[in-house]
Enzyme design. Structure first.
Site, PDB file in Angstrom:
ATOM      1  N   HIS A  23       0.861  -1.185   0.000  1.00  0.00           N
ATOM      2  CA  HIS A  23       0.000   0.000   0.000  1.00  0.00           C
ATOM      3  C   HIS A  23       0.897   1.233   0.000  1.00  0.00           C
ATOM      4  CE1 HIS A  23      -3.948   2.045   1.293  1.00  0.00           C
ATOM      5  NE2 HIS A  23      -3.049   3.027   1.227  1.00  0.00           N
ATOM      6  N   HIS A  31       1.512   5.303  -2.208  1.00  0.00           N
ATOM      7  CA  HIS A  31       0.919   6.355  -3.036  1.00  0.00           C
ATOM      8  C   HIS A  31       2.061   7.045  -3.774  1.00  0.00           C
ATOM      9  CE1 HIS A  31      -3.299   6.376  -1.494  1.00  0.00           C
ATOM     10  NE2 HIS A  31      -2.725   5.878  -0.408  1.00  0.00           N
ATOM     11  N   LYS A  57       1.784  10.635  -5.353  1.00  0.00           N
ATOM     12  CA  LYS A  57       1.763  11.812  -4.480  1.00  0.00           C
ATOM     13  C   LYS A  57       3.137  12.141  -3.902  1.00  0.00           C
ATOM     14  CE  LYS A  57      -3.004  11.344  -2.696  1.00  0.00           C
ATOM     15  NZ  LYS A  57      -3.458  10.109  -3.353  1.00  0.00           N
ATOM     16  N   HIS A 113      -9.840   1.967   0.664  1.00  0.00           N
ATOM     17  CA  HIS A 113      -9.525   2.744   1.865  1.00  0.00           C
ATOM     18  C   HIS A 113     -10.792   2.775   2.716  1.00  0.00           C
ATOM     19  CE1 HIS A 113      -6.108   4.063  -0.479  1.00  0.00           C
ATOM     20  NE2 HIS A 113      -5.704   4.907   0.449  1.00  0.00           N
ATOM     21  N   GLU A 137     -10.707   5.674   7.711  1.00  0.00           N
ATOM     22  CA  GLU A 137      -9.465   6.349   8.110  1.00  0.00           C
ATOM     23  C   GLU A 137      -9.811   7.554   8.988  1.00  0.00           C
ATOM     24  OE1 GLU A 137      -5.287   7.942   6.117  1.00  0.00           O
ATOM     25  OE2 GLU A 137      -6.945   7.367   4.813  1.00  0.00           O
ATOM     26  N   ASP A 157       2.351   3.394   2.831  1.00  0.00           N
ATOM     27  CA  ASP A 157       1.391   4.465   2.582  1.00  0.00           C
ATOM     28  C   ASP A 157       2.108   5.656   1.955  1.00  0.00           C
ATOM     29  OD1 ASP A 157      -1.229   5.322   2.466  1.00  0.00           O
ATOM     30  OD2 ASP A 157      -1.332   5.979   4.524  1.00  0.00           O
TER      31      ASP A 157
END
Length: 444
Positions: free
Chosen positions: A88, A90, A93, A238, A241, A338
């Site tokens: 997991h 990203h 980003k 997701h 959260e 993450d």
């Protein structure tokens, strides 16, 4: 010092028992005496031949047949792990902190800052270079497979998924890359959502999005499950959260999976609110998650950073889901990176050992050690459909990480920057990319 050849013997090493796919080798008395009974390590000698693990035997029990003809490296009790699996991330980003920091560290500000940065800067070159920077870090630290969520709505999704495809092809000999679509689930109720599902199927990806409590959640989940079934896609969400005990999207995903008799793999990430819900609701949710065959991935560093964040307020909770309870219920649990150096998490270097280290400290994954190290190796590999990764066995490629540390205390007490990473038995260059590579993108 490792030879340049891929044929040699690694002598006097230690491997966590649950990562060693050999029931004939058990933790030895000598290993236990040195490392403590709770470390659960096996002392082994390992022969590497033509880049493959050719033989594994208990350390010092007998000469390996060809050892007289090949170099012998004494690891002096050092640990051997399989390469990491980071399920997991990203990557799209990553590395934007300097140009778009989070002004107050909150979740809401992170969403706003990333959105503004994307609108202004995320052309193909920008996304490509930042994503590749993350891949360079991951590879140097010893990761073999990465699943990354990609912001996928509209034109930005077209750009970023195209960049992912290019990187997947260019890095295919070094990293296994999987892409998950990331949109709000209401997106799948639109024609654009159906086109996105087709695009994800085209690239062999995973259909996903972020679930939140709203009056149309059942309709949204029904639609995304239907799209996945029609295209034979796995799902990755997701969920929850936040610290709202009324946020039960994990439960709703499980109920939807059961209702649709979904046979694909489902992953739910974060699941933070589970930790603040009453015990009867937790029990009900875990039973549903188990029945639905859902795997859980916790993101301890990012959740610790974002959750319970208020100005001039010391956080009261850790934002981490019920890892121990999930595992005790027979639900597969992984931990992963993450976000990295972006408004959702201002730190990180795509080092899965750091993720594991932090998870151990935050969630008390020690005493006893058990097999929690599977959460960054074997378990995510299985959940990602990669059954030959995250474990050590005869016949598998010698994609390994060698540590000077001899036990978990030594492993997790220092940075382990001096680790040796092997790919098909050959030592790779573990030099990390220089942050200066991105200076022109970040206007530094």
């Amino acid at each position: 010092m490792l030879p340049s050849t891929s044929n040699y013997l690694l002598k006097n090493s230690r491997v966590p028992a649950s990562l060693l796919e050999m029931q004939s080798i058990a933790p030895s008395a000598s290993t236990v005496a040195t490392t403590g009974s709770e470390s659960n390590l096996c002392a082994v000698d390992m022969e590497i031949a033509a880049g493959t693990i050719a033989e594994i035997i208990p350390a010092g029990t007998k000469p390996i047949s060809s050892s007289a003809d090949i170099p012998v490296i004494d690891l002096q009790g050092g640990l051997i792990w399989p390469c990491f699996v980071d399920m997991h991330a990203h990557l799209d980003k990553g590395q934007i902190w300097e140009r778009s920091p989070n002004p107050d560290g909150t979740f809401a500000s992170a969403i706003e800052a990333v959105g503004a940065d994307a609108q202004k800067n995320w052309n193909a070159e920008d996304v490509y270079r930042r994503m590749e920077f993350g891949l360079k870090c991951s590879y140097a630290h010893g990761t073999k497979a990465i699943r990354t969520h990609i912001d996928s709505a509209g034109e930005q999704g077209t750009v970023s998924l195209g960049v992912f495809e290019a990187l997947q092809a260019e890095w295919g000999d070094r990293l296994i890359l999987q892409a998950v679509s990331l949109v709000s689930l209401d997106y799948f109720l639109t024609p654009a959502g159906e086109k996105l599902a087709d695009r994800i199927a085209q690239i062999g990806g995973i259909l996903g999005g972020f679930a939140y409590m709203n009056p149309d959640l059942d309709k949204q989940l029904d639609r995304v499950f239907a799209l996945a079934k029609e295209r034979n896609l796995n799902l990755d969400f997701h969920t929850d959260e936040n610290d709202d005990p009324d946020s039960v999207t994990l439960r709703e995903v499980a109920k939807t999976a059961i209702r649709h008799e979904f046979s694909g793999q489902i992953i739910c990430g974060h699941c933070c609110s589970l930790a603040v819900q009453p015990s009867d609701l937790v029990t009900e949710t875990l039973e549903l998650v188990k029945e639905a065959n859902i795997g859980i991935v916790s993101l301890p560093m990012c959740n610790l950073y974002l959750q319970d964040r208020e100005s001039q307020h010391t956080p009261r909770w850790r934002g981490v889901t019920l890892l121990h309870e999930l595992k005790a219920a027979g639900i597969p649990v992984a931990v992963a990176s993450d976000n990295c150096r972006d408004p959702f998490y201002g730190f990180g270097d795509h080092d899965v050992l750091e993720v594991f280290n932090m998870a151990v400290r935050i969630a008390h994954l020690d005493r006893p050690w058990g097999d929690w190290h599977c959460a960054v190796t074997k378990t995510p590999a299985d959940l990602m459909g990669l059954p030959n990764l995250g474990r050590i066995a005869v016949g598998l490629p010698a994609d390994l990480i060698l540590f000077k540390a001899r036990n978990f205390s030594e492993l997790l007490s220092r940075s382990q920057r001096d680790r040796t990473v092997l790919r098909q038995g050959i030592k790779i260059d573990t030099t990390l990319p220089d942050y200066r590579e991105l200076d022109d993108l970040l206007a530094i």
